[in-house]
Motif scaffolding. Structure first.
Motif, PDB file in Angstrom:
ATOM      1  N   UNK A  87       0.974  -1.158   0.149  1.00 50.94           N
ATOM      2  CA  UNK A  87       0.059  -0.059  -0.058  1.00 50.94           C
ATOM      3  C   UNK A  87       0.945   1.310   0.126  1.00 50.94           C
ATOM      4  N   UNK A  88       1.811   1.228   0.986  1.00 49.29           N
ATOM      5  CA  UNK A  88       2.799   2.410   0.911  1.00 49.29           C
ATOM      6  C   UNK A  88       3.431   2.629  -0.589  1.00 49.29           C
ATOM      7  N   UNK A  89       3.642   1.528  -0.826  1.00 50.06           N
ATOM      8  CA  UNK A  89       4.506   1.719  -2.180  1.00 50.06           C
ATOM      9  C   UNK A  89       3.605   2.243  -3.269  1.00 50.06           C
ATOM     10  N   UNK A  90       2.390   1.810  -3.343  1.00 47.95           N
ATOM     11  CA  UNK A  90       1.599   1.853  -4.447  1.00 47.95           C
ATOM     12  C   UNK A  90       1.045   3.284  -4.105  1.00 47.95           C
ATOM     13  N   UNK A  91       0.994   4.074  -3.059  1.00 54.01           N
ATOM     14  CA  UNK A  91       0.734   5.376  -2.738  1.00 54.01           C
ATOM     15  C   UNK A  91       1.816   6.311  -2.585  1.00 54.01           C
ATOM     16  N   UNK A  92       3.057   5.888  -3.068  1.00 59.58           N
ATOM     17  CA  UNK A  92       4.206   6.671  -2.370  1.00 59.58           C
ATOM     18  C   UNK A  92       4.360   7.890  -3.339  1.00 59.58           C
ATOM     19  N   UNK A  93       3.746   7.828  -4.842  1.00 61.97           N
ATOM     20  CA  UNK A  93       4.197   9.153  -5.657  1.00 61.97           C
ATOM     21  C   UNK A  93       3.289  10.087  -4.918  1.00 61.97           C
ATOM     22  N   UNK A  94       2.109   9.993  -4.524  1.00 60.88           N
ATOM     23  CA  UNK A  94       1.263  11.264  -3.902  1.00 60.88           C
ATOM     24  C   UNK A  94       1.969  11.738  -2.448  1.00 60.88           C
ATOM     25  N   UNK A  95       2.259  10.489  -1.656  1.00 65.95           N
ATOM     26  CA  UNK A  95       2.787  10.599  -0.448  1.00 65.95           C
ATOM     27  C   UNK A  95       4.060  11.605  -0.266  1.00 65.95           C
ATOM     28  N   UNK A  96       4.833  11.178  -1.155  1.00 67.04           N
ATOM     29  CA  UNK A  96       6.272  12.057  -1.102  1.00 67.04           C
ATOM     30  C   UNK A  96       6.038  13.229  -1.141  1.00 67.04           C
ATOM     31  N   UNK A  97       5.230  13.700  -2.177  1.00 62.32           N
ATOM     32  CA  UNK A  97       4.899  15.269  -2.399  1.00 62.32           C
ATOM     33  C   UNK A  97       4.070  15.754  -1.323  1.00 62.32           C
ATOM     34  N   UNK A  98       3.210  15.128  -0.728  1.00 67.50           N
ATOM     35  CA  UNK A  98       2.426  15.431   0.188  1.00 67.50           C
ATOM     36  C   UNK A  98       3.265  15.804   1.450  1.00 67.50           C
ATOM     37  N   UNK A  99       4.211  14.919   1.889  1.00 72.15           N
ATOM     38  CA  UNK A  99       4.958  15.231   3.077  1.00 72.15           C
ATOM     39  C   UNK A  99       5.841  16.283   2.958  1.00 72.15           C
ATOM     40  N   UNK A 100       6.247  16.830   1.396  1.00 73.91           N
ATOM     41  CA  UNK A 100       6.839  17.884   1.342  1.00 73.91           C
ATOM     42  C   UNK A 100       6.148  19.263   1.203  1.00 73.91           C
ATOM     43  N   UNK A 101       4.793  19.014   1.208  1.00 75.33           N
ATOM     44  CA  UNK A 101       3.958  20.410   1.172  1.00 75.33           C
ATOM     45  C   UNK A 101       3.871  21.188   2.478  1.00 75.33           C
ATOM     46  N   UNK A 102       3.698  22.409   2.760  1.00 74.94           N
ATOM     47  CA  UNK A 102       3.667  23.202   3.940  1.00 74.94           C
ATOM     48  C   UNK A 102       2.127  23.241   3.771  1.00 74.94           C
ATOM     49  N   UNK A 103       1.674  23.023   5.145  1.00 74.56           N
ATOM     50  CA  UNK A 103       0.085  23.177   5.520  1.00 74.56           C
ATOM     51  C   UNK A 103      -0.721  24.349   5.436  1.00 74.56           C
ATOM     52  N   UNK A 104      -0.421  24.841   4.227  1.00 69.00           N
ATOM     53  CA  UNK A 104      -1.132  26.053   3.727  1.00 69.00           C
ATOM     54  C   UNK A 104      -2.293  25.938   2.874  1.00 69.00           C
ATOM     55  N   UNK A 105      -3.218  26.787   3.017  1.00 68.70           N
ATOM     56  CA  UNK A 105      -4.507  26.582   2.792  1.00 68.70           C
ATOM     57  C   UNK A 105      -4.476  26.892   0.948  1.00 68.70           C
ATOM     58  N   UNK A 106      -3.533  27.408   0.460  1.00 69.88           N
ATOM     59  CA  UNK A 106      -3.275  27.671  -0.984  1.00 69.88           C
ATOM     60  C   UNK A 106      -2.698  26.272  -1.628  1.00 69.88           C
ATOM     61  N   UNK A 107      -2.122  25.385  -0.786  1.00 71.67           N
ATOM     62  CA  UNK A 107      -1.777  23.973  -1.340  1.00 71.67           C
ATOM     63  C   UNK A 107      -2.927  23.014  -1.447  1.00 71.67           C
ATOM     64  N   UNK A 108      -4.235  23.328  -1.143  1.00 70.05           N
ATOM     65  CA  UNK A 108      -5.436  22.267  -1.078  1.00 70.05           C
ATOM     66  C   UNK A 108      -5.406  21.725  -2.324  1.00 70.05           C
TER      67      UNK A 108
END
Length: 217
Positions: free
Chosen positions: A21-42
């Protein structure tokens, strides 16, 4: 010995499903962990969630079809088969749900600038919650059964109203995952992902029983 074998098979299956599951979801998760918790990034947050749909679907498929015999366990093969079979069908319901959620979340995080009244804000919260619960139903249904996307959408909505216990249980699981994410991090919530899937299947058992009794020949 039988009980021990079943427990060992369950643990092994959940471990393998977790890794895949982690491998399959990794493309989005890697980017998600790098994004700042900002409303503009929704919009980017929602885009990162695209791989989660097929990954969750494959996990649902694999856990649902797990065996208890250690000599006949192939969770990796089952996960990959579920991914291959369900990826297009799941995306047909997952992507529209993400688009709607993206619009709602943008409105929610920008409510002050947009001058959104309080009653409208809470209406959007309720609507987003309903869409999220609907999308979970849709992913489970499209992972385990072969229906057209329009039929999956109708069944997911139908069971929201006619199986409120399933919706309530799913909401509890989602709130738990959200609490873990807020208190820890997005990465930590992935650790029990396979346990979440197993719990979700238990919660959705009445819905699945109804589908098999009424809609599956």
């Amino acid at each position: 010995m039988t009980t021990l074998a079943r427990f060992s098979a369950l643990v092994y299956t959940l471990f393998v499903v977790e890794v895949l599951f982690v491998v399959a979801a990794a493309p989005g998760l890697v980017v998600l962990l790098l994004l700042a918790p900002d409303g503009r990034n929704v919009p980017l947050f929602v885009l990162c969630a695209v791989p989660l749909g097929p990954a969750a679907s494959a996990a649902v498929y694999a856990v649902h079809r797990r065996g208890s015999d250690l000599a006949d366990l192939h969770p990796a093969r089952t996960f990959l088969r579920g991914y291959r079979l369900n990826v297009l069908g799941v995306l047909r319901v997952w992507l529209p749900a993400l688009v709607v959620l993206a619009v709602l979340f943008v409105s929610l995080v920008n409510r002050t600038a947009a001058g959104v009244p309080g009653w409208w804000f809470w209406l959007l919260v309720v609507l987003a919650s309903v869409i999220l619960l609907w999308s979970v139903n849709a992913v489970v249904i499209s992972s385990l059964y072969v229906f057209r996307a329009s039929d999956v959408a109708r069944l997911a909505a139908y069971f929201l109203a006619h199986r409120p216990g399933v919706a309530l249980g799913t909401a509890g699981l989602l709130l738990s995952a959200g609490a873990i994410t807020v208190l820890a991090s997005e990465a930590f919530v992935l650790l029990p992902a396979s346990l979440f899937i197993a719990a979700l299947l238990l919660v959705c058992r009445p819905m699945c029983a109804d589908i098999e009794r009424r809609f599956v020949a």
